[in-house]
Design an enzyme around this catalytic site. Structure first.
Site, mmCIF file in Angstrom:
data_model
loop_
_atom_site.group_PDB
_atom_site.id
_atom_site.type_symbol
_atom_site.label_atom_id
_atom_site.label_comp_id
_atom_site.label_asym_id
_atom_site.label_seq_id
_atom_site.Cartn_x
_atom_site.Cartn_y
_atom_site.Cartn_z
ATOM 1 N N ARG A 66 0.817 -1.229 0.000
ATOM 2 C CA ARG A 66 0.000 0.000 0.000
ATOM 3 C C ARG A 66 0.839 1.262 0.000
ATOM 4 O O ARG A 66 0.401 2.321 -0.453
ATOM 5 C CB ARG A 66 -1.002 -0.032 1.157
ATOM 6 C CG ARG A 66 -2.157 -0.973 0.864
ATOM 7 C CD ARG A 66 -2.911 -1.292 2.101
ATOM 8 N NE ARG A 66 -2.060 -2.044 3.012
ATOM 9 C CZ ARG A 66 -2.441 -3.067 3.743
ATOM 10 N NH1 ARG A 66 -3.666 -3.451 3.680
ATOM 11 N NH2 ARG A 66 -1.614 -3.699 4.541
ATOM 12 N N GLU A 103 4.954 -11.616 14.840
ATOM 13 C CA GLU A 103 4.472 -12.265 16.069
ATOM 14 C C GLU A 103 5.009 -13.699 16.138
ATOM 15 O O GLU A 103 5.487 -14.153 17.170
ATOM 16 C CB GLU A 103 2.948 -12.257 16.048
ATOM 17 C CG GLU A 103 2.331 -12.421 17.413
ATOM 18 C CD GLU A 103 0.822 -12.327 17.336
ATOM 19 O OE1 GLU A 103 0.281 -11.904 16.297
ATOM 20 O OE2 GLU A 103 0.197 -12.709 18.333
HETATM 21 P P1 AMP Z 1 4.090 -3.147 11.689
HETATM 22 O O1 AMP Z 1 5.359 -3.696 11.096
HETATM 23 O O2 AMP Z 1 3.605 -3.919 12.880
HETATM 24 O O3 AMP Z 1 4.209 -1.661 11.984
HETATM 25 O O4 AMP Z 1 2.945 -3.330 10.591
HETATM 26 C C1 AMP Z 1 2.818 -2.426 9.556
HETATM 27 C C2 AMP Z 1 2.463 -3.095 8.263
HETATM 28 O O5 AMP Z 1 1.398 -4.030 8.419
HETATM 29 C C3 AMP Z 1 2.000 -2.056 7.250
HETATM 30 O O6 AMP Z 1 2.522 -2.381 5.969
HETATM 31 C C4 AMP Z 1 0.491 -2.125 7.290
HETATM 32 O O7 AMP Z 1 -0.059 -1.975 6.014
HETATM 33 C C5 AMP Z 1 0.182 -3.515 7.878
HETATM 34 N N1 AMP Z 1 -0.790 -3.453 8.998
HETATM 35 C C6 AMP Z 1 -0.523 -3.713 10.307
HETATM 36 N N2 AMP Z 1 -1.631 -3.601 11.066
HETATM 37 C C7 AMP Z 1 -2.623 -3.242 10.228
HETATM 38 C C8 AMP Z 1 -4.027 -2.930 10.399
HETATM 39 N N3 AMP Z 1 -4.628 -2.973 11.602
HETATM 40 N N4 AMP Z 1 -4.739 -2.581 9.313
HETATM 41 C C9 AMP Z 1 -4.156 -2.521 8.085
HETATM 42 N N5 AMP Z 1 -2.859 -2.784 7.861
HETATM 43 C C10 AMP Z 1 -2.087 -3.151 8.900
#
Ligand code: AMP
Length: 186
Positions: A66, A103
């Site tokens: 995205r 996770e």
């Molecule tokens: P993180 O590495 O945990 O910060 O996760 C970020 C990535 O996961 C990004 O590329 C987001 O598009 C996706 N992501 C994580 N949580 C969500 C959520 N609740 N809704 C949509 N996309 C998410």
């Protein structure tokens, strides 16, 4: 530069919450309903264009997948290059990779070694100034790995920009570069 409360509402209301996707307990923030809403998309992109016009950027790096959409639109508006940060195994030329924890297990992102110019430098010989972009920051693991990649190839991540930030997860704390998010989600 600052979004009015009305503009924030236009963007926020265009994002759809999908409970329990992709698994129970997660509220997935669906930006397809932002993308197909011309008013919300132009409000968002006008704001980001105004913010980053003065940053004298050389590139925008967008995170798979995205981040590609928002990053490409912004790169075109600012007249700078766009660089995809991809999941492992998708880029055809020589890559640099960075692992990050999930996770359960780990994932890996990659960029082309010369994506920001030779040794990460632009035509003047200075380190390329790069804005990192994604739709959402949760734990910050993906963005941290992507920012490390920018550094690894010799360029400079001047800021990391997100449309949404799940502030309660404190993801921004792991990222060395300044972090800007358009919407804070509780
Ligand atoms: P993180 O590495 O945990 O910060 O996760 C970020 C990535 O996961 C990004 O590329 C987001 O598009 C996706 N992501 C994580 N949580 C969500 C959520 N609740 N809704 C949509 N996309 C998410």
């Amino acid at each position: 530069m600052t979004l009015t409360p009305e503009e924030k509402t236009i963007i926020l209301d265009s994002i759809r919450d999908i409970p329990d996707f992709p698994k129970p307990g997660i509220v997935f923030k669906d930006i397809t309903t932002l993308l197909n809403n011309p008013k919300a998309l132009s409000t968002l992109m006008d704001h980001l264009t105004e913010r980053y016009l003065g940053y004298d950027l050389d590139y925008i790096a967008g995170i798979d997948a995205r981040g590609f959409i928002f990053g490409s639109i912004l790169a075109d508006r600012l007249g700078v290059g766009f660089v995809p940060v991809r999941k492992k195994g998708k880029l055809p030329y020589t890559t640099v990779a960075e692992k990050y924890s999930l996770e359960y297990g780990f994932d890996e992102v990659e960029i082309h070694i010369d994506a920001f110019g030779e040794n990460g430098c632009c035509s003047t010989g200075e380190r390329s100034k790069v804005l990192l972009m994604d739709d959402l920051i949760a734990t910050g693991g993906t963005a941290k790995a992507a920012a490390n990649l920018i550094d690894k190839v010799g360029a400079h991540c001047v800021e990391a920009c997100f449309i949404m930030e799940l502030g309660f997860l404190n993801g921004r704390e792991g990222i060395e570069a300044p972090v800007y998010s358009v919407l804070e989600i509780d």
